[in-house]
Design an enzyme around this catalytic site. Structure first.
Site, PDB file in Angstrom:
ATOM      1  CB  SER A  94      -2.236   2.100   0.747  1.00 45.50           C
ATOM      2  OG  SER A  94      -1.989   3.060   1.749  1.00 45.50           O
ATOM      3  CE  LYS A 134       4.258  -0.720  -2.430  1.00 40.15           C
ATOM      4  NZ  LYS A 134       5.131  -0.269  -3.524  1.00 40.15           N
ATOM      5  CG  HIS A 156       3.491   7.412  -6.788  1.00 40.76           C
ATOM      6  ND1 HIS A 156       3.964   6.707  -5.711  1.00 40.76           N
ATOM      7  CD2 HIS A 156       2.324   6.816  -7.138  1.00 40.76           C
ATOM      8  CE1 HIS A 156       3.136   5.731  -5.422  1.00 40.76           C
ATOM      9  NE2 HIS A 156       2.122   5.773  -6.265  1.00 40.76           N
ATOM     10  CB  THR A 215      -0.218   6.200   3.542  1.00 43.43           C
ATOM     11  OG1 THR A 215      -0.168   4.805   3.863  1.00 43.43           O
ATOM     12  CG2 THR A 215       0.521   6.985   4.614  1.00 43.43           C
ATOM     13  CB  ALA A 216      -1.612  10.131   0.071  1.00 40.00           C
TER      14      ALA A 216
END
Length: 277
Positions: free
Chosen positions: A55, A53, A152, A108-109
């Site tokens: 980004s 997993k 989150h 992404t943030a």
């Protein structure tokens, strides 16, 4: 099969069934629990498990070696990162020349923040400081940093630190593009059978939705001291129809983010067609 994903509730909810042998025909999983900032770099360096997993923002560094699996990730609406400060101002001009804490430069943030700041912070921001996301809010509260970019469960807890939201970057992105926010992606090494992996992940998602109570103990074991209410809110926010299938809208969101970021030289140039291969 080796896999790495975060201990966050959305990931443990999605993969509970596969991890616990509930998916017929799926191979046993050897799980490494790792923050997405770690897996972003593992994948780029050819390290770590063959399924990870990461980004969506990290895809340009890895697409030659890893395929994007069209399910199991986190993409949605109303779930974007927040820009937090200890002051009450909502004027982004206040960030000009300031020090900003971010959880990763390959997230992404981070891309959303830089794209937003390029339009809204005159003269640009000052210094970017990368720190673990759980340290960001205390650093902003204690004025060790001027503002923080959080992700989150911080969406639900930042008020506990006496902080204020300057901008919801998810809302900004949705207003600007009318597309959902691409956050976390599942990738698999291109030597593996991608369709089979997608089918097993999709089956695990469907099982989680059909048996929501079965995964609660597993989720809370890894929930980093979150309350059950916050853990459930986290799942409700990040696990949705895009988790089962990215679909055309999901791919459009990913392409929009990465093409914009490449134009701003925030990510390296990459072959866009590899997103769907």
């Amino acid at each position: 099969m080796n896999i790495a994903f975060s201990p966050c509730p959305n990931d443990t909810f999605v993969f509970h069934a596969w991890v616990h042998g509930r998916i017929p025909g799926a191979p046993p999983l050897d799980v490494t629990y790792a923050d997405i900032n770690i897996t972003n770099h593992w994948a780029a360096e050819g390290k770590g498990p063959e399924v990870q997993k990461i980004s969506f923002a990290a895809l340009p560094w890895v697409l030659k070696d890893y395929a994007l699996i069209p399910c199991g990730g986190a993409l949605g609406r109303g779930c974007g990162p927040l820009v937090l400060t200890s002051s009450t101002t909502t004027d982004p001009k206040a960030l000009s020349g300031k020090r900003i804490a971010v959880p990763s430069e390959r997230s992404t943030a981070y891309l959303l923040f830089r794209l937003w700041a390029s339009q809204n912070v005159p003269g640009g921001i000052g210094e970017i400081v990368v720190m673990p996301f759980h340290e960001i809010m205390p650093a902003v509260r204690d004025k060790k940093i001027d503002a923080g970019l959080v992700i989150h469960e911080a969406r639900f807890t930042y008020q506990n630190y006496g902080l204020n939201m300057m901008r919801d970057l998810g809302s900004w992105w949705e207003e600007d593009t009318q597309l959902p926010i691409p956050l976390g992606a599942i990738i698999a090494h291109r030597s593996l059978e991608q369709n089979a992996i997608a089918n097993w992940i999709r089956a695990s998602v469907e099982y989680a939705w059909s048996h929501p109570n079965e995964s609660k103990t597993y989720i809370m074991e890894h929930a980093q001291e979150l309350s059950t209410e916050v853990a459930q809110a986290h799942i409700d926010l990040y696990v949705n129809s895009f988790t089962a299938d990215l679909g055309e809208e999901g791919f459009a969101a990913i392409e929009s983010l990465l093409v914009r970021a490449a134009k701003e030289r925030l990510v390296p140039e990459f072959d866009l067609s590899l997103l769907r291969k």
